[in-house]
Design a protein around this motif. Structure first.
Motif, short mmCIF file in Angstrom:
data_model
loop_
_atom_site.label_atom_id
_atom_site.label_comp_id
_atom_site.label_asym_id
_atom_site.label_seq_id
_atom_site.Cartn_x
_atom_site.Cartn_y
_atom_site.Cartn_z
N ARG A 1 0.82 -1.34 0.00
CA ARG A 1 -0.01 0.19 0.17
C ARG A 1 1.13 1.29 -0.04
NH1 ARG A 1 -3.19 -3.69 3.27
NH2 ARG A 1 -5.56 -3.78 2.77
N LEU A 2 0.24 2.56 -0.08
CA LEU A 2 0.86 3.70 0.01
C LEU A 2 0.46 4.40 1.04
CD1 LEU A 2 2.76 6.05 -1.14
CD2 LEU A 2 0.43 6.72 -2.35
N ALA A 3 1.28 4.90 2.22
CA ALA A 3 1.02 5.52 3.20
C ALA A 3 0.99 6.98 3.00
CB ALA A 3 2.01 5.06 4.45
N LEU A 4 -0.19 7.47 3.49
CA LEU A 4 -0.29 9.07 3.52
C LEU A 4 -0.30 9.58 4.75
CD1 LEU A 4 -2.83 10.91 1.21
CD2 LEU A 4 -2.41 11.60 3.52
N VAL A 5 0.91 10.51 5.08
CA VAL A 5 1.08 11.38 6.22
C VAL A 5 0.24 12.70 5.83
CG1 VAL A 5 2.59 12.14 7.85
CG2 VAL A 5 3.18 10.23 6.85
N ALA A 6 -0.37 13.01 6.66
CA ALA A 6 -0.95 14.26 6.60
C ALA A 6 -0.25 15.42 7.27
CB ALA A 6 -2.51 14.36 7.43
N GLY A 7 -0.06 16.55 6.29
CA GLY A 7 0.78 17.60 6.87
C GLY A 7 0.11 18.90 6.07
N LEU A 8 0.60 19.98 7.08
CA LEU A 8 0.21 21.47 6.41
C LEU A 8 1.59 22.33 6.51
CD1 LEU A 8 -2.82 21.40 8.97
CD2 LEU A 8 -2.96 21.23 6.54
N GLU A 9 1.41 23.10 5.72
CA GLU A 9 2.71 23.98 5.29
C GLU A 9 3.07 25.08 6.26
OE1 GLU A 9 4.50 24.51 1.50
OE2 GLU A 9 2.52 23.87 0.55
N ALA A 10 1.98 25.53 7.18
CA ALA A 10 1.99 26.34 7.95
C ALA A 10 1.12 26.27 9.40
CB ALA A 10 1.80 27.79 7.53
N SER A 11 1.32 27.12 10.24
CA SER A 11 0.22 27.05 11.54
C SER A 11 -0.54 28.33 11.65
CB SER A 11 1.16 26.97 12.81
OG SER A 11 2.18 25.90 12.49
N THR A 12 -0.92 29.02 10.46
CA THR A 12 -1.20 30.36 10.40
C THR A 12 -2.85 29.92 10.83
OG1 THR A 12 0.00 31.02 8.43
CG2 THR A 12 -2.12 32.34 8.89
N MET A 13 -3.52 29.00 10.46
CA MET A 13 -4.91 28.69 10.91
C MET A 13 -5.09 28.45 12.45
SD MET A 13 -3.25 26.20 9.35
CE MET A 13 -2.72 24.68 10.36
N ILE A 14 -4.15 28.04 13.16
CA ILE A 14 -4.38 28.10 14.76
C ILE A 14 -4.48 29.35 15.13
CG2 ILE A 14 -3.02 25.90 14.49
CD1 ILE A 14 -0.85 27.36 16.22
N GLU A 15 -4.25 30.27 14.49
CA GLU A 15 -4.33 31.82 15.11
C GLU A 15 -3.42 31.84 16.61
OE1 GLU A 15 -8.43 32.19 14.75
OE2 GLU A 15 -8.40 33.47 13.25
N ASN A 16 -4.13 32.21 17.76
CA ASN A 16 -3.54 32.26 18.87
C ASN A 16 -3.77 31.25 19.81
OD1 ASN A 16 -6.03 33.28 19.29
ND2 ASN A 16 -5.32 34.88 20.64
N GLU A 17 -4.28 30.06 19.39
CA GLU A 17 -4.99 28.94 19.99
C GLU A 17 -4.10 27.65 19.91
OE1 GLU A 17 -9.16 28.24 20.11
OE2 GLU A 17 -9.26 30.07 18.72
N LEU A 18 -3.01 27.41 20.95
CA LEU A 18 -2.33 26.07 21.08
C LEU A 18 -3.06 25.06 21.17
CD1 LEU A 18 0.36 26.92 23.91
CD2 LEU A 18 0.69 26.86 21.30
N ASP A 19 -4.42 24.81 21.69
CA ASP A 19 -5.11 23.65 21.73
C ASP A 19 -5.77 23.24 20.13
OD1 ASP A 19 -4.79 23.39 24.18
OD2 ASP A 19 -6.85 24.18 24.73
N ARG A 20 -5.37 24.24 19.23
CA ARG A 20 -5.96 23.97 18.00
C ARG A 20 -4.68 22.71 17.31
NH1 ARG A 20 -8.36 28.98 14.72
NH2 ARG A 20 -10.35 28.86 15.75
N ILE A 21 -3.66 22.78 18.03
CA ILE A 21 -2.65 21.99 17.20
C ILE A 21 -3.04 20.67 18.00
CG2 ILE A 21 -0.17 21.32 17.60
CD1 ILE A 21 0.47 24.10 18.53
N ASP A 22 -3.49 20.46 18.92
CA ASP A 22 -3.95 19.14 19.51
C ASP A 22 -5.11 18.72 18.90
OD1 ASP A 22 -2.85 20.92 21.69
OD2 ASP A 22 -3.32 18.95 23.06
#
Length: 400
Positions: free
Chosen positions: A157-178
């Motif tokens: 199979r092919l494994a897909l790792v989900a990534g995002l190029e920036a953290s801009t959308m978390i704004e000022n909320e650390l818990d959005r990383i969780d």
């Protein structure tokens, strides 16, 4: 390019629904044969067999891709994006020989509800829609651990790792990383060209480095086990992240500024600092980025000029590939989103190409990369390192 993997059944994006009824249909770019095959490699039969063996037996990982299929008519691309249904190139990926890829989704083109992109709701919608599509087929599996990648290789199979190029959308909320981690995201960048709450991007003329909030975000990503990418961050932000992170970080898709002098490339001190802390740099191949004086017309040869420079600079253990490709007219996409991607100056000063010869889409990248390495006499051990094992080593330190 390889024939389709045995485990691929012919699935197309959203084919569990009714095209034209449940969602708007578009004529898409071909995943195979959109441009002529790369012709600059001259392998004999024994070398070709070696290339195919290395693709088959090695853990082959792209550190950065966007394996979406663009519309055949690029005037429709914004309309397609606004439907929230990016199409995954399942057939093309099944021909790639890859074991795993880091898929960075819509990123800077995430404009479902906003022309500016990077909105939290749009990122969540994109992740959810793509994960739903992937759940309805059996060839691609979501990977959240190193064992998932190994299992994909063992089962074809092919494994897909989900990534995002920036953290801009978390704004000022650390818990959005969780929250993103809970959805399955396992790699995230700090800033995408423009500054955000975490730090500066390479577009900024005044480099403020990593912010206080950015320090907290790095700590949170370390604790969660989320890999950090600094490809689009400013030089000082890169230095700060490398110094503050308790585990190695990735430069998932970039090149060496000493080879091609643009802000998109990384200076030697940043590359060396990343390597000294155990990190890895992936070689970029998006149009008009990793050029070189010897090969200013963008091609596989241009990218490999950066490769040889980086191997000399930091050693074979700290270099990999993150080609940053997709299915369709990548150059036209850049033209449409040039301001958001911060690439107008680069496009204005280099020979314009219609596509990057030899690295046009995810289906052909690693066949051609490994062919280039085989043709030049690299050992099996070194080839395995740069096409996947170096990445696995970092993930074993970072992922929980």
């Amino acid at each position: 390019m390889l024939p389709p993997a045995d485990r691929y059944s012919g699935y197309r994006s959203y084919s569990y629904l009714r095209a034209g009824t449940d969602y708007k249909d578009y004529a898409l770019a071909p995943e195979v044969g959109r441009v002529p095959a790369y012709q600059r490699l001259t392998l004999n039969d024994e070398q070709r067999e070696r290339v195919e063996r290395l693709l088959r037996d090695s853990t082959v990982i792209s550190l950065h891709e966007h394996p979406s299929v663009l519309p055949a008519d690029m005037t429709e691309v914004v309309d397609l994006i606004r439907t929230g249904r990016e199409r995954t190139g399942f057939e093309g990926l099944a021909r790639s020989g890859m074991t795993a890829l880091f898929d960075n989704f819509m990123d800077g083109t995430s404009c479902v509800t906003s022309q500016a992109g990077w909105k939290w709701s749009d990122i969540i919608a994109d992740l959810g829609m793509r994960f739903c599509d992937i759940a309805h087929q059996e060839y691609i599996s979501l990977a959240t651990s190193v064992q998932d990648i190994r299992d994909a290789h063992a089962t074809g199979r092919l494994a897909l790792v989900a990534g995002l190029e920036a953290s801009t959308m978390i704004e000022n909320e650390l818990d959005r990383i969780d929250i993103l981690y809970g959805f399955g995201v396992r790699q995230m960048g700090i800033a995408y060209s423009e500054a955000n709450m975490l730090g500066s991007g390479f577009k900024e003329t005044r480099d403020g480095g990593l912010t206080a909030f950015g320090h907290a975000a790095v700590e949170r990503m370390n604790r969660l086990g989320m890999a950090i990418d600094i490809s689009h961050s400013s030089d000082q932000t890169c230095r700060d992240v490398i110094a503050h992170s308790q585990v190695p970080v990735f430069i998932t898709h970039a090149g060496a500024r000493s080879v091609w002098n643009t802000n998109r490339m990384k200076p030697d001190d940043v590359i060396k600092a990343c390597a000294e802390r155990g990190g890895v740099i992936g070689l970029e191949a998006a149009p008009h980025t990793t050029l070189s004086p010897d090969h200013p017309r963008h091609s596989l040869e241009s990218v490999m000029d950066h490769f040889t420079y980086l191997v000399d600079l930091v050693g074979i253990d700290h270099v990999a590939f993150g080609p940053d490709t997709m299915f369709g007219d990548h150059v036209a996409l850049h033209d449409l989103f040039a301001s958001a991607f911060s690439i107008e100056p680069e496009h204005a000063t280099v020979p314009k190409v219609a596509y990057v010869d030899g690295l046009e889409n995810p289906a052909e990248c690693f066949y051609n990369i490994i062919s280039w390495l085989v043709e030049r006499g690299y050992s099996d051990q070194d080839i395995r390192k740069v096409v996947g094992e170096n990445i696995i080593r970092v993930l074993e330190d970072v992922w929980i």
